[in-house]
Enzyme design. Sequence first.
Site, PDB file in Angstrom:
ATOM      1  CE  LYS A 187      -2.795   2.586   3.049  1.00  0.00           C
ATOM      2  NZ  LYS A 187      -3.922   2.810   4.202  1.00  0.00           N
TER       3      LYS A 187
ATOM      4  N   GLY B  93      -8.316   8.141   9.917  1.00  0.00           N
ATOM      5  CA  GLY B  93      -8.613   8.229  11.368  1.00  0.00           C
ATOM      6  C   GLY B  93      -9.845   9.210  11.740  1.00  0.00           C
TER       7      GLY B  93
ATOM      8  CB  ALA C  39      -8.259   6.807   5.117  1.00  0.00           C
ATOM      9  N   GLY C  40     -11.033   7.028   6.877  1.00  0.00           N
ATOM     10  CA  GLY C  40     -11.976   8.087   6.909  1.00  0.00           C
ATOM     11  C   GLY C  40     -13.405   7.074   7.339  1.00  0.00           C
TER      12      GLY C  40
ATOM     13  CG  ASN D 248      -6.254   0.367  11.958  1.00  0.00           C
ATOM     14  OD1 ASN D 248      -6.554   0.109  13.043  1.00  0.00           O
ATOM     15  ND2 ASN D 248      -4.959   0.295  11.698  1.00  0.00           N
ATOM     16  CB  THR D 249      -9.156   4.737  13.510  1.00  0.00           C
ATOM     17  OG1 THR D 249      -7.816   4.712  12.977  1.00  0.00           O
ATOM     18  CG2 THR D 249      -9.403   5.282  14.638  1.00  0.00           C
TER      19      THR D 249
END
Lengths: 255, 67
Positions: free
Chosen positions: A96, A157, A183-184, A205-206
């Site tokens: 990535k 995040g 992301a996001g 992830n987050t």
Amino acid sequence: MLNIGPYSFHSRLMLGTGKYPDFDIQKQAVDVSGTEILTFSVRRMNIFEPSQPNFLEKIEVEKFKLLPNTAGASTAEEAVRIAKLAKASGLCDMIKVEVIGDAKTLLPDPVETLKATEELLAEGFIVLPYTSDDVLLAKRLQDLGVHAIMPGASPIGSGQGIINPLNLSFIIEQATVPVIVDAGIGTPSDAAIAMEMGADGVLLNTAVSGAKDPVKMAQAMKLGIEAGRLGYEAGRIPKKRYATASSPTEGLSTV
Amino acid sequence: MKLHINGENVEVPSSISSVTELLAHFELQDKVVIVELNHDILQKENHAQTNVSDGDRIEIVHFVGGG
């Protein structure tokens, strides 16, 4: 099936491995998420603490495809070096590309991302660049021959969800390679919307690791992505300005 | 022998001659680690026949959690 380069996946969820409360919860979250792709970062090891646990030792590595990122790189040169380090592990050939251009927004540097991507493709990597929601940049990356494009939904995040659905829809429409929304993502509905729009997968992830109950959220994300994908494949009804009765208008029994 | 490992000056026994021996010295032989020697990234299968010598700059990295 999600096909990326030579690989095929049943799951359309790619899961990050950062910031979980502990390895036990993380392992449970990974298991229930059904993911087949785990992302990692490359960092210096503390050589004086060989016993420090590592998440890779907690899972059956061969059950997953590892997707290392080049996080920490702010230039193409740094990203290429990190990618080569990751590949030298002998555990992976996907990368990535993540070249961050700004510390506050963590938005990717488009020029350096493009340069790193070009070089890593020439080196034979399976390349998945993390990019902004810029439509033309996505096209330029695609023209280089990337194996998937990973536009961000919103800053890393931030949990803001898809802040530019129009651009994302343009990227998806023009794509000839898988589009992974990266992301996001904050909620299962964010993930579902991305999939309903026709994205091929979601990387997050987050949203899971930072949830009050990461295991439950991992399952919720799995279901959100599956629901969104099914909805996309089923084909939504067109939006109409006025109501259309679902019950028959004929044969109404009146008093 | 003095080595420069991960940005720090580290003294190791001069009996260490290969990267494999260096990793064993730090008890890292069973870990997933990647070694860069004087800016050359080493493939795992070459650790045994790659020599380390005084003054070498070595990076020892691994995979950590990330998104």
